[in-house]
Scaffold this motif. Sequence first.
Motif, PDB file in Angstrom:
ATOM      1  N   PRO A   8     -24.916  15.034 -19.477  1.00 53.44           N
ATOM      2  CA  PRO A   8     -23.522  15.420 -19.193  1.00 53.44           C
ATOM      3  C   PRO A   8     -23.467  16.352 -17.980  1.00 53.44           C
ATOM      4  CG  PRO A   8     -24.333  16.555 -21.141  1.00 53.44           C
ATOM      5  CD  PRO A   8     -25.395  15.589 -20.738  1.00 53.44           C
ATOM      6  N   ASN A   9     -22.432  16.221 -17.204  1.00 54.27           N
ATOM      7  CA  ASN A   9     -22.220  17.050 -16.029  1.00 54.27           C
ATOM      8  C   ASN A   9     -21.387  18.258 -16.446  1.00 54.27           C
ATOM      9  OD1 ASN A   9     -21.647  18.228 -13.596  1.00 54.27           O
ATOM     10  ND2 ASN A   9     -20.691  16.427 -12.698  1.00 54.27           N
ATOM     11  N   ARG A  10     -22.020  19.419 -16.584  1.00 58.42           N
ATOM     12  CA  ARG A  10     -21.310  20.620 -17.031  1.00 58.42           C
ATOM     13  C   ARG A  10     -20.431  21.212 -15.937  1.00 58.42           C
ATOM     14  NH1 ARG A  10     -25.667  24.356 -19.295  1.00 58.42           N
ATOM     15  NH2 ARG A  10     -23.915  25.780 -19.316  1.00 58.42           N
ATOM     16  N   CYS A  11     -20.559  20.721 -14.710  1.00 55.95           N
ATOM     17  CA  CYS A  11     -19.682  21.170 -13.626  1.00 55.95           C
ATOM     18  C   CYS A  11     -18.384  20.365 -13.574  1.00 55.95           C
ATOM     19  CB  CYS A  11     -20.398  21.061 -12.282  1.00 55.95           C
ATOM     20  SG  CYS A  11     -21.275  22.540 -11.789  1.00 55.95           S
ATOM     21  N   HIS A  12     -18.291  19.326 -14.412  1.00 60.85           N
ATOM     22  CA  HIS A  12     -17.088  18.499 -14.409  1.00 60.85           C
ATOM     23  C   HIS A  12     -15.878  19.363 -14.761  1.00 60.85           C
ATOM     24  CE1 HIS A  12     -14.469  15.089 -14.882  1.00 60.85           C
ATOM     25  NE2 HIS A  12     -14.072  15.575 -16.040  1.00 60.85           N
ATOM     26  N   GLY A  13     -14.863  19.291 -13.930  1.00 62.33           N
ATOM     27  CA  GLY A  13     -13.632  20.036 -14.167  1.00 62.33           C
ATOM     28  C   GLY A  13     -13.609  21.401 -13.494  1.00 62.33           C
ATOM     29  N   LYS A  14     -14.755  21.923 -13.068  1.00 61.97           N
ATOM     30  CA  LYS A  14     -14.793  23.224 -12.389  1.00 61.97           C
ATOM     31  C   LYS A  14     -14.366  23.033 -10.933  1.00 61.97           C
ATOM     32  CE  LYS A  14     -18.483  25.307 -15.094  1.00 61.97           C
ATOM     33  NZ  LYS A  14     -17.833  26.380 -15.750  1.00 61.97           N
TER      34      LYS A  14
END
Length: 193
Positions: free
Chosen positions: A62-68
């Motif tokens: 998962p891309n934890r930067c998604h939405g930042k």
Amino acid sequence: MCDYNWWAKLDEAGAYFVTRLKTNAAVEVVRHIKPTEHENTGETVLADEYIRFTHRKNSSRPNRCHGKILRRITVSRQGKEPLVLVSNKLGVTAQEIVGTYKARWQIELLFKWLKQHLQLKRFLGRSANAVKLQILCAMIAYLLLKLYQQNGRTDQSLHLLCTRIAGSLFERPQTLYARYARRRRERLELARM
């Protein structure tokens, strides 16, 4: 290195990062900032944008930067392709971000010099403490060489100064050698009498 999850960890810890962005990164532009809003002191800022990653996953993770919201800055360079930087520092000028990236390169050059000239290629121990101690010793040696050079005691480069010191560490100083030779001559003269 484009490890988006590591970037998210840095952001959550309250730290900031400035690094290059991959050319194939899937992002959407949230807002454009006119490059004329920033003072140009060297490089020309071609684009300054707020961006967001569009993919929720990178490969299988998962891309934890998604939405930042991040900042993407494109800077022109003479004779080279434009440099695309990304940062989580949102409230500063583009020139400050470019300056931070330049300062990062100075740190890279310092560690390159330490590795090449102060034998920091291999670590003697494997524990975190052993590695830190070896790095600190190399940095102290570098600072001592730099201070010696800056105080006007020599105009040699740091490399030549380091080589000269390394070569002379195990040599007998000339004054001790002269004293040793004189005593030996005196002993030989006394033995001849």
